[in-house]
Design an enzyme around this catalytic site. Structure first.
Site, PDB file in Angstrom:
ATOM      1  N   THR A 170       0.798  -1.230   0.000  1.00  0.00           N
ATOM      2  CA  THR A 170       0.000   0.000   0.000  1.00  0.00           C
ATOM      3  C   THR A 170       0.830   1.280   0.000  1.00  0.00           C
ATOM      4  O   THR A 170       0.274   2.369   0.148  1.00  0.00           O
ATOM      5  CB  THR A 170      -0.935   0.025   1.221  1.00  0.00           C
ATOM      6  OG1 THR A 170      -0.157  -0.103   2.413  1.00  0.00           O
ATOM      7  CG2 THR A 170      -1.954  -1.106   1.154  1.00  0.00           C
ATOM      8  N   TYR A 217       0.594   1.575  -8.193  1.00  0.00           N
ATOM      9  CA  TYR A 217      -0.235   0.908  -7.194  1.00  0.00           C
ATOM     10  C   TYR A 217      -1.584   0.523  -7.781  1.00  0.00           C
ATOM     11  O   TYR A 217      -2.032  -0.626  -7.651  1.00  0.00           O
ATOM     12  CB  TYR A 217      -0.410   1.823  -5.987  1.00  0.00           C
ATOM     13  CG  TYR A 217      -1.473   1.356  -5.012  1.00  0.00           C
ATOM     14  CD1 TYR A 217      -1.256   0.263  -4.181  1.00  0.00           C
ATOM     15  CD2 TYR A 217      -2.699   2.015  -4.929  1.00  0.00           C
ATOM     16  CE1 TYR A 217      -2.231  -0.170  -3.299  1.00  0.00           C
ATOM     17  CE2 TYR A 217      -3.676   1.596  -4.040  1.00  0.00           C
ATOM     18  CZ  TYR A 217      -3.440   0.503  -3.236  1.00  0.00           C
ATOM     19  OH  TYR A 217      -4.407   0.079  -2.367  1.00  0.00           O
TER      20      TYR A 217
END
Length: 304
Positions: A65, A128
């Site tokens: 993350t 991401y």
């Protein structure tokens, strides 16, 4: 309720994993693993763990993350966010297990003018986001029974998140400048965990799909920061918390361009959760109510 004898939970030291651990023991025998026990960057370790545990339910909230760091570490993000979910799906298919996987608003580019629905075009603008979308696609390609739960702006009383960062900065500084042109729904890890358990109590055998799962309402990051400080001030006397240096009037709005980051963020992170309500009769509380619940919780400490 579909019976679950054994549950494999990953990322137990993450925000959502931590919240889930406290709730899943009511559903079945729980095997909860942290990164030291199961490294999702190690494909062989994933296969070995699933084969040894033989769960009939796999829940995977673990993820890479670090959104900005991912721009310079794409292979690491890909291993955890894209390859690992596909391996979980392959192993789940071998043992007829249900797979629940958590994804993100970052699979969208944020250019839509209204909340995103599940089948809107996905066009991630960051490493991401691309890695998380690849993980979704890998699960779907296997065809195993699964639920992919997309959420946004996750925070809670545990771990590193926007709530804890704002309170730390507000205790150190006399003013904050927060981005005001990114819109979304702050979503508490507790709300996500509660909704997941509700889904598990109602899910039908073989049921699959992608669902948006966020607290109701919307705000900007600037509005979220204001809400955090305002809620803190309202509870401060009762809880005996120390004074902040920053007050709501000292939080100033800025644009995304004034706060450049390595990774691009969606300007619109709003997710339409109507499908979740239709299929599972789940409608999460407004983000302000959820924020109050988190800060009221017995395990919340503002200065950790």
């Amino acid at each position: 309720m579909q019976p679950f004898k054994r549950i494999l939970l990953t990322g137990v030291n993450g925000q959502v994993g931590h919240a889930l651990k406290a709730r899943l023991t009511t559903i079945g025998e729980l095997v909860a693993l942290d990164r030291s026990q199961l490294d999702l960057a190690n494909a062989d370790a994933i296969r070995s763990a699933v084969q040894a545990i033989k769960p009939d339910l796999i829940i995977n909230p673990a993820a890479y993350t670090a959104v900005d760091i991912a721009e310079s570490q794409p292979l690491q993000a890909q291993a955890v966010n894209a390859i690992a979910p596909g391996i979980f799906a392959e192993e789940a298919a071998k043992i007829n297990a249900l797979l629940i996987h958590y994804s993100t608003d970052y699979v969208f580019d944020g250019l839509k003018n209204s909340p995103y629905v599940e089948d809107d075009l996905t066009q991630p603008v960051s490493v991401y986001g691309k890695s998380k979308l690849a993980g979704e696609d890998a699960i779907r390609a296997v065809g195993v029974p699964h639920l992919i739960l997309r959420t946004s702006w996750v925070y809670g009383s545990y771990g590193k998140n926007f709530l804890r960062t704002i309170l730390r900065l507000a205790s150190e500084r006399e003013g904050l400048k927060i981005v005001a042109d990114q819109i979304g729904a702050p979503t508490s890890a507790d709300a996500i965990a509660d909704a997941t358990v509700t889904i598990l109590r109602d899910i039908k055998s073989g049921q699959s799909g992608t669902y948006h799962l966020t607290n109701a309402g919307e705000t900007s990051l600037y509005g979220f920061a204001q809400g955090i400080v305002d809620t803190y001030e309202g509870m401060q006397a009762v809880k005996g918390w120390p004074d902040l240096k920053t007050y709501v009037s000292n939080i100033l709005p800025i644009t995304t361009s004034e706060y450049p980051t390595p990774a691009a963020r969606p300007a619109n992170s709003r997710l339409n959760c109507s499908k979740l309500k239709h299929d599972f009769n789940i409608e999460l509380a407004d983000w302000r109510e959820a924020l109050l619940d988190v800060m009221h919780s017995a395990n919340f400490r503002p200065q950790q």
